[in-house]
Design a protein around this motif. Structure first.
Motif, PDB file in Angstrom:
ATOM      1  N   ASP A   1       0.836  -1.195   0.000  1.00 15.99           N
ATOM      2  CA  ASP A   1       0.000   0.000   0.000  1.00 15.99           C
ATOM      3  C   ASP A   1       0.876   1.251   0.000  1.00 15.99           C
ATOM      4  OD1 ASP A   1      -1.929   1.913   0.217  1.00 15.99           O
ATOM      5  OD2 ASP A   1      -2.715   1.262   2.158  1.00 15.99           O
ATOM      6  N   VAL A   2       0.910   1.916  -1.143  1.00 15.75           N
ATOM      7  CA  VAL A   2       1.632   3.192  -1.238  1.00 15.75           C
ATOM      8  C   VAL A   2       0.671   4.308  -1.630  1.00 15.75           C
ATOM      9  CG1 VAL A   2       3.876   2.149  -1.774  1.00 15.75           C
ATOM     10  CG2 VAL A   2       2.306   2.690  -3.646  1.00 15.75           C
ATOM     11  N   SER A   3      -0.621   4.086  -1.370  1.00 20.35           N
ATOM     12  CA  SER A   3      -1.625   5.104  -1.693  1.00 20.35           C
ATOM     13  C   SER A   3      -1.479   6.292  -0.753  1.00 20.35           C
ATOM     14  CB  SER A   3      -3.030   4.521  -1.591  1.00 20.35           C
ATOM     15  OG  SER A   3      -3.297   4.080  -0.268  1.00 20.35           O
ATOM     16  N   ASN A   4      -2.043   7.423  -1.164  1.00 20.08           N
ATOM     17  CA  ASN A   4      -1.923   8.631  -0.351  1.00 20.08           C
ATOM     18  C   ASN A   4      -3.227   9.418  -0.401  1.00 20.08           C
ATOM     19  OD1 ASN A   4      -0.683  10.385   1.394  1.00 20.08           O
ATOM     20  ND2 ASN A   4       0.692  11.274  -0.111  1.00 20.08           N
ATOM     21  N   SER A   5      -3.477  10.155   0.652  1.00 18.02           N
ATOM     22  CA  SER A   5      -4.692  10.946   0.738  1.00 18.02           C
ATOM     23  C   SER A   5      -4.616  12.150  -0.196  1.00 18.02           C
ATOM     24  CB  SER A   5      -4.902  11.432   2.174  1.00 18.02           C
ATOM     25  OG  SER A   5      -5.982  12.330   2.248  1.00 18.02           O
ATOM     26  N   PRO A   6      -5.691  12.451  -0.921  1.00 15.24           N
ATOM     27  CA  PRO A   6      -5.691  13.641  -1.778  1.00 15.24           C
ATOM     28  C   PRO A   6      -5.767  14.932  -0.977  1.00 15.24           C
ATOM     29  CG  PRO A   6      -7.838  12.577  -1.840  1.00 15.24           C
ATOM     30  CD  PRO A   6      -6.931  11.662  -1.070  1.00 15.24           C
ATOM     31  N   SER A   7      -6.148  14.840   0.287  1.00 18.55           N
ATOM     32  CA  SER A   7      -6.254  16.018   1.149  1.00 18.55           C
ATOM     33  C   SER A   7      -5.461  15.789   2.429  1.00 18.55           C
ATOM     34  CB  SER A   7      -7.720  16.289   1.510  1.00 18.55           C
ATOM     35  OG  SER A   7      -7.824  17.270   2.533  1.00 18.55           O
ATOM     36  N   PHE A   8      -4.769  16.864   2.895  1.00 16.90           N
ATOM     37  CA  PHE A   8      -4.039  16.782   4.158  1.00 16.90           C
ATOM     38  C   PHE A   8      -4.829  17.436   5.292  1.00 16.90           C
ATOM     39  CE2 PHE A   8       0.659  16.194   2.683  1.00 16.90           C
ATOM     40  CZ  PHE A   8       0.271  15.084   1.935  1.00 16.90           C
ATOM     41  N   GLU A   9      -6.067  17.832   5.026  1.00 15.43           N
ATOM     42  CA  GLU A   9      -6.921  18.381   6.082  1.00 15.43           C
ATOM     43  C   GLU A   9      -7.124  17.305   7.142  1.00 15.43           C
ATOM     44  OE1 GLU A   9     -10.238  18.977   8.475  1.00 15.43           O
ATOM     45  OE2 GLU A   9     -10.399  17.558   6.796  1.00 15.43           O
ATOM     46  N   GLU A  10      -7.144  17.715   8.416  1.00 15.44           N
ATOM     47  CA  GLU A  10      -7.043  16.769   9.529  1.00 15.44           C
ATOM     48  C   GLU A  10      -8.044  15.622   9.462  1.00 15.44           C
ATOM     49  OE1 GLU A  10      -6.481  16.755  14.377  1.00 15.44           O
ATOM     50  OE2 GLU A  10      -6.928  18.625  13.333  1.00 15.44           O
ATOM     51  N   GLN A  11      -9.318  15.925   9.343  1.00 17.50           N
ATOM     52  CA  GLN A  11     -10.315  14.852   9.342  1.00 17.50           C
ATOM     53  C   GLN A  11     -10.281  14.058   8.045  1.00 17.50           C
ATOM     54  OE1 GLN A  11     -12.148  14.128  12.177  1.00 17.50           O
ATOM     55  NE2 GLN A  11     -12.485  12.231  11.016  1.00 17.50           N
ATOM     56  N   ALA A  12     -10.061  14.751   6.941  1.00 15.21           N
ATOM     57  CA  ALA A  12     -10.051  14.083   5.639  1.00 15.21           C
ATOM     58  C   ALA A  12      -8.920  13.061   5.537  1.00 15.21           C
ATOM     59  CB  ALA A  12      -9.938  15.109   4.518  1.00 15.21           C
ATOM     60  N   VAL A  13      -7.737  13.433   5.996  1.00 15.54           N
ATOM     61  CA  VAL A  13      -6.602  12.512   5.873  1.00 15.54           C
ATOM     62  C   VAL A  13      -6.765  11.331   6.829  1.00 15.54           C
ATOM     63  CG1 VAL A  13      -5.090  13.708   7.533  1.00 15.54           C
ATOM     64  CG2 VAL A  13      -4.086  12.391   5.672  1.00 15.54           C
ATOM     65  N   LEU A  14      -7.323  11.578   8.009  1.00 19.13           N
ATOM     66  CA  LEU A  14      -7.579  10.485   8.944  1.00 19.13           C
ATOM     67  C   LEU A  14      -8.609   9.519   8.371  1.00 19.13           C
ATOM     68  CD1 LEU A  14      -7.146   9.195  11.742  1.00 19.13           C
ATOM     69  CD2 LEU A  14      -8.995  10.660  12.592  1.00 19.13           C
ATOM     70  N   ASP A  15      -9.684  10.068   7.826  1.00 21.12           N
ATOM     71  CA  ASP A  15     -10.730   9.224   7.242  1.00 21.12           C
ATOM     72  C   ASP A  15     -10.192   8.404   6.078  1.00 21.12           C
ATOM     73  OD1 ASP A  15     -12.550  10.198   9.060  1.00 21.12           O
ATOM     74  OD2 ASP A  15     -13.504  11.597   7.662  1.00 21.12           O
ATOM     75  N   PHE A  16      -9.334   9.020   5.263  1.00 21.83           N
ATOM     76  CA  PHE A  16      -8.788   8.294   4.110  1.00 21.83           C
ATOM     77  C   PHE A  16      -7.996   7.070   4.565  1.00 21.83           C
ATOM     78  CE2 PHE A  16      -5.336   7.188   1.285  1.00 21.83           C
ATOM     79  CZ  PHE A  16      -5.981   7.044   0.065  1.00 21.83           C
TER      80      PHE A  16
ATOM     81  N   TYR B   1      -1.213  14.823   9.469  1.00 23.68           N
ATOM     82  CA  TYR B   1      -0.859  13.740   8.547  1.00 23.68           C
ATOM     83  C   TYR B   1      -0.180  12.597   9.293  1.00 23.68           C
ATOM     84  CZ  TYR B   1       0.862  11.395   4.354  1.00 23.68           C
ATOM     85  OH  TYR B   1       1.108  10.461   3.385  1.00 23.68           O
ATOM     86  N   PHE B   2       0.754  12.951  10.162  1.00 25.04           N
ATOM     87  CA  PHE B   2       1.453  11.918  10.927  1.00 25.04           C
ATOM     88  C   PHE B   2       0.486  11.150  11.826  1.00 25.04           C
ATOM     89  CE2 PHE B   2       6.130  13.561  10.957  1.00 25.04           C
ATOM     90  CZ  PHE B   2       6.133  13.542   9.571  1.00 25.04           C
ATOM     91  N   ARG B   3      -0.452  11.844  12.431  1.00 27.02           N
ATOM     92  CA  ARG B   3      -1.423  11.161  13.292  1.00 27.02           C
ATOM     93  C   ARG B   3      -2.277  10.188  12.487  1.00 27.02           C
ATOM     94  NH1 ARG B   3      -1.342  16.304  15.762  1.00 27.02           N
ATOM     95  NH2 ARG B   3      -3.116  17.072  14.547  1.00 27.02           N
ATOM     96  N   ALA B   4      -2.600  10.565  11.270  1.00 25.93           N
ATOM     97  CA  ALA B   4      -3.369   9.670  10.406  1.00 25.93           C
ATOM     98  C   ALA B   4      -2.550   8.439  10.027  1.00 25.93           C
ATOM     99  CB  ALA B   4      -3.826  10.414   9.153  1.00 25.93           C
ATOM    100  N   LYS B   5      -1.269   8.624   9.763  1.00 20.22           N
ATOM    101  CA  LYS B   5      -0.408   7.488   9.433  1.00 20.22           C
ATOM    102  C   LYS B   5      -0.234   6.564  10.639  1.00 20.22           C
ATOM    103  CE  LYS B   5       1.416   6.799   6.044  1.00 20.22           C
ATOM    104  NZ  LYS B   5       0.935   6.030   4.862  1.00 20.22           N
TER     105      LYS B   5
END
Length: 251
Positions: free
Chosen positions: A56-71, A107-111
């Motif tokens: 998995d090398v996919s990435n979120s299109p948005s770095f906005e806090e909730q959006a990146v976490l949801d992705f 972003y880091f929290r989402a990762k």
């Protein structure tokens, strides 16, 4: 061996598909534009059939806090569920050096959330933490620009070429699962402000680079070693000064 690359048409994914194919593996690029969507689950059962490894090398299109976490949480949950159904034996994910270190950012929290789901999934796994890519230095400079000046913290910075990232991820993918992580970084360590001062000069970019200990890196301040791997990390071979894409980034 069949290896499915999630995000396989992107920067790192496309390199992985090529490199794995050159080594005799059946590398399959999985992305929305190939009919596979990890956010909805579309195409996952079909593409994972008979797969031994998923990268998995996919990435979120948005770095906005909730959006990146949801992705990252939604796509990872869907992917793990499909892998269990298909009997996939190795889940490999590309992450970022420094995710677990303070002060962190959205972003880091989402990762971190993504990595926790992987580690708790029961599927053998490997995490590859990489430093920033050469291909993204322009974006980093633009993100750090405030009132026409590029504000950079004078901290350690060890970027690497996308080809070296793909090489490292591919090597891990064809090996035994680590059930842990490794770190990879570039062959050279710089001061971040000095690196970007030189990079902008090479691009003939008139923006001034200001050394600022409180400068934000994608939403948070960084400490001396926030963005560099430990000393025992694997190092890439391509130096920024010798990287073929250096002139392209200036455009």
């Amino acid at each position: 061996m069949k290896i499915v690359v999630i995000g396989g048409t992107g920067l790192i994914g496309s390199k992985l598909v090529t490199k794995l194919g050159e080594h005799g593996h059946e590398a399959v690029a999985a992305a929305p534009n190939t009919g596979v969507n990890t956010l909805t689950g579309e195409g996952l059962p079909e593409v994972l059939k008979d797969a031994a490894v998923v990268i998995d090398v996919s990435n979120s299109p948005s770095f906005e806090e909730q959006a990146v976490l949801d992705f990252f949480t939604t796509s990872t949950r869907n992917l793990i569920a499909a892998e269990k159904e298909a009997g996939v034996g190795h889940h490999v994910a590309l992450s970022v050096v420094g995710t677990e270190r303070p002060p962190g950012n959205a972003y880091f929290r989402a990762k971190i959330a993504q990595e926790r789901l992987i580690a708790e999934s029961g599927i053998p796994f490997s995490l590859v933490h990489a430093t920033q890519f050469f291909e993204f230095v322009r974006r980093i400079a633009d993100e750090a620009t405030v009132d026409g000046k590029v504000r950079m913290a004078p901290v350690l910075f060890q970027p690497m070429a996308g080809d070296d990232v793909a090489q490292a991820v591919g090597r891990v993918a064809v090996g035994a699962p680590l059930n842990g992580r490794i770190e990879v970084g570039g062959p050279e360590v710089f001061r971040m402000d000095e690196f970007f001062r030189d990079a902008l000069a090479h691009w003939n970019d008139p923006r001034e680079v200001v050394s600022d200990p409180h400068a934000h890196y994608f939403g948070s301040e960084v400490l001396e070693r926030s963005l560099v791997p430990d000393d025992d990390a694997t190092r890439g071979l391509i130096r920024y000064s010798e990287w073929p894409g250096r002139d392209e980034v200036r455009k």
